[in-house]
Design an enzyme around this catalytic site. Structure first.
Site, short mmCIF file in Angstrom:
data_model
loop_
_atom_site.label_atom_id
_atom_site.label_comp_id
_atom_site.label_asym_id
_atom_site.label_seq_id
_atom_site.Cartn_x
_atom_site.Cartn_y
_atom_site.Cartn_z
N TYR A 73 0.82 -1.21 0.00
CA TYR A 73 0.00 0.00 0.00
C TYR A 73 0.86 1.27 0.00
O TYR A 73 0.44 2.31 -0.47
CB TYR A 73 -0.90 0.05 1.24
CG TYR A 73 -2.22 -0.67 1.11
CD1 TYR A 73 -2.29 -1.99 0.71
CD2 TYR A 73 -3.40 -0.01 1.43
CE1 TYR A 73 -3.50 -2.65 0.61
CE2 TYR A 73 -4.62 -0.66 1.34
CZ TYR A 73 -4.67 -1.97 0.93
OH TYR A 73 -5.88 -2.61 0.84
N LYS A 104 3.09 -15.31 2.57
CA LYS A 104 3.26 -16.09 1.33
C LYS A 104 4.76 -16.38 1.21
O LYS A 104 5.43 -16.00 0.24
CB LYS A 104 2.72 -15.28 0.14
CG LYS A 104 2.65 -16.04 -1.17
CD LYS A 104 1.62 -17.17 -1.21
CE LYS A 104 1.71 -17.95 -2.52
NZ LYS A 104 0.87 -19.16 -2.52
N ASP A 120 -3.00 -18.42 0.90
CA ASP A 120 -4.02 -19.14 0.11
C ASP A 120 -4.72 -20.20 0.98
O ASP A 120 -5.94 -20.35 0.95
CB ASP A 120 -3.42 -19.74 -1.17
CG ASP A 120 -2.10 -20.47 -0.96
OD1 ASP A 120 -1.54 -20.40 0.16
OD2 ASP A 120 -1.63 -21.13 -1.90
N ASP A 168 -6.34 -6.83 4.45
CA ASP A 168 -7.48 -6.21 3.78
C ASP A 168 -8.39 -7.29 3.20
O ASP A 168 -9.61 -7.28 3.40
CB ASP A 168 -6.98 -5.28 2.67
CG ASP A 168 -8.11 -4.64 1.90
OD1 ASP A 168 -9.07 -4.16 2.54
OD2 ASP A 168 -8.06 -4.63 0.65
N ASP A 208 -12.28 -8.96 4.82
CA ASP A 208 -13.57 -8.99 4.12
C ASP A 208 -14.14 -10.41 4.16
O ASP A 208 -15.34 -10.62 4.36
CB ASP A 208 -13.43 -8.56 2.65
CG ASP A 208 -13.67 -7.06 2.46
OD1 ASP A 208 -13.35 -6.29 3.39
OD2 ASP A 208 -14.19 -6.67 1.39
C1 IPM Z 1 -10.37 -1.14 4.23
C2 IPM Z 1 -10.59 -0.56 2.87
C3 IPM Z 1 -9.43 0.37 2.50
C4 IPM Z 1 -8.15 -0.45 2.57
C5 IPM Z 1 -9.58 1.08 1.14
C6 IPM Z 1 -10.87 1.87 1.06
C7 IPM Z 1 -8.42 1.96 0.84
O1 IPM Z 1 -10.76 -1.58 1.92
O2 IPM Z 1 -10.21 -0.35 5.18
O3 IPM Z 1 -10.37 -2.36 4.35
O4 IPM Z 1 -7.83 -1.15 1.61
O5 IPM Z 1 -7.47 -0.36 3.58
MG MG Z 2 -10.95 -3.50 2.79
#
Ligand code: IPM
Ligand code: MG
Length: 357
Positions: free
Chosen positions: A142, A191, A223, A247, A251
């Site tokens: 990032y 990884k 993975d 990240d 999710d």
């Molecule tokens: C998160 C989001 C952010 C990230 C984006 C919006 C930049 O996906 O906080 O998980 O990748 O950190």
């Molecule tokens: Mg995110």
């Protein structure tokens, strides 16, 4: 005691869910006799439209002057074609870096009342899970060098994953500390079979693990981890991983709790000032409709009380209220299963405030 909280509502559903969390914080303040002073600042696409920059200096200064920061979400199709440094997302990375918030805590647990909303097989959902993802937040790909050029294959672009011993060591320390007050297990995800940065990651984590022999430390390739999260999530306690893997895996972890609308987060550095935000985005498709799930932001406010203001009982007041409204069957659209009626964002918020009072 008076506490100053900077609000960064941002874009899309951001303003709706931040307002919901403010209502809940006011209810807590009333019950526990505190005063919270709120001050709002622009961030993201909204800030870009007003000032030409997604992270105005005034916003950074306001956050630095506050005891804690509560953020909604940034981004939306309107700003998708801006150059990288002017995109709303750049503001989010910018404020995390400006405040030195290298440790991102993302708890993902299944609420008994939401087992129906969990997409996993019923026996897996029944086993339950309670995971804390510790995501490195101010390093890795990032923040590494990136660029574009032209070569024989036409235009090319590159991003770099780079981690130093110090960056890995301090995030590992956060994970091991967290594991001490939980089930005592850290799974470090990398990884290392391919990436040199992951091999250093592993070496540092092992050095840190040797200092905390009472904590079980397991390495896992990313993975495999993606697979294990849906196969047997109950094996995890604390997960520590890089910025990008964190990240992605957070999710995935959110979805098995029932909805991404449930997951809060705390971004912390060396001091007590932190930034708190739901892990989801600005959901432009439902913005302004009043139907967003405010619980991830409300639970982020609980983390704010706990980690930045030292108000543990007050944090639990919010968490217990959320648990109570879920047990009552109150559901926004994202966590309602077929046959259940969905309430609005405001109705969910009112239910949480009522449970607090
Ligand atoms: C998160 C989001 C952010 C990230 C984006 C919006 C930049 O996906 O906080 O998980 O990748 O950190
Ligand atoms: Mg995110």
């Amino acid at each position: 005691m008076q506490h100053t909280i900077a609000l960064l509502p941002g874009d899309g559903i951001g303003p709706e869910i931040v307002q919901a969390a403010v209502d809940v914080l006011e209810a807590v303040a009333k019950k526990h006799r505190h005063t919270f002073a709120f001050q709002s600042y622009d961030i993201g696409g909204t800030a870009y439209d007003k000032t030409g920059h997604p992270l105005p200096e005034e916003t950074v200064a306001g956050c630095k002057a506050a005891d804690a920061v509560l953020l909604g979400a940034v981004g939306g199709p309107k700003w998708d074609t801006l150059p990288g440094h002017l995109r709303p997302e750049a503001a989010l990375l910018g404020i995390r870096a400006a405040l030195g918030l290298y440790a991102n805590l993302r708890p993902a647990k299944i609420y008994p009342a939401l087992k129906e909303a969990c997409p996993l097989r019923t026996d897996i959902a029944a086993a339950g899970f309670d995971i804390l993802i510790v995501r490195e937040l101010t390093g890795g790909i990032y923040f590494g060098e990136r660029g574009r050029g032209r070569g024989p294959g036409g235009e090319f672009a590159w991003d770099t994953e780079k981690y130093s011993w110090q960056e890995i060591g301090r995030i590992a320390e956060v994970a091991f500390r967290a594991a001490k007050s939980r089930k005592g297990k850290v799974t470090s995800i990398d990884k290392a079979n391919v990436l040199e940065s992951s091999r250093l990651w592993r070496e540092v984590v092992h050095e840190m693990a040797a200092l905390t022999p009472e904590i079980e430390c397991v390495d896992m390739l990313v993975d495999n981890a993606a697979m294990q999260l849906v196969r047997n999530p109950s094996q995890f306690d604390v997960i520590v991983t890089s910025n990008m893997f964190g990240d992605i895996l957070s999710d995935e972890a959110s979805q098995i709790t029932g909805s991404i609308g449930m997951l809060p987060s705390a971004s912390l550095g060396d001091g007590t000032r932190g930034l708190y935000e739901p892990i989801h985005g600005s959901a432009p498709d439902i913005a302004g409709k009043g139907i967003a799930n405010p619980l991830a932001t409300i639970l982020s406010a609980a983390m704010l009380l706990r980690h930045s203001l030292g108000l543990e009982a007050e944090a639990q007041t919010i968490e217990n209220a959320v648990e109570a409204v879920l047990a009552q069957g109150v559901r926004t659209g994202d966590i309602a299963v077929p046959g259940e009626t969905a309430v609005t964002c405001a109705e969910m918020t009112a239910a949480v405030c009522a449970a607090i009072a």
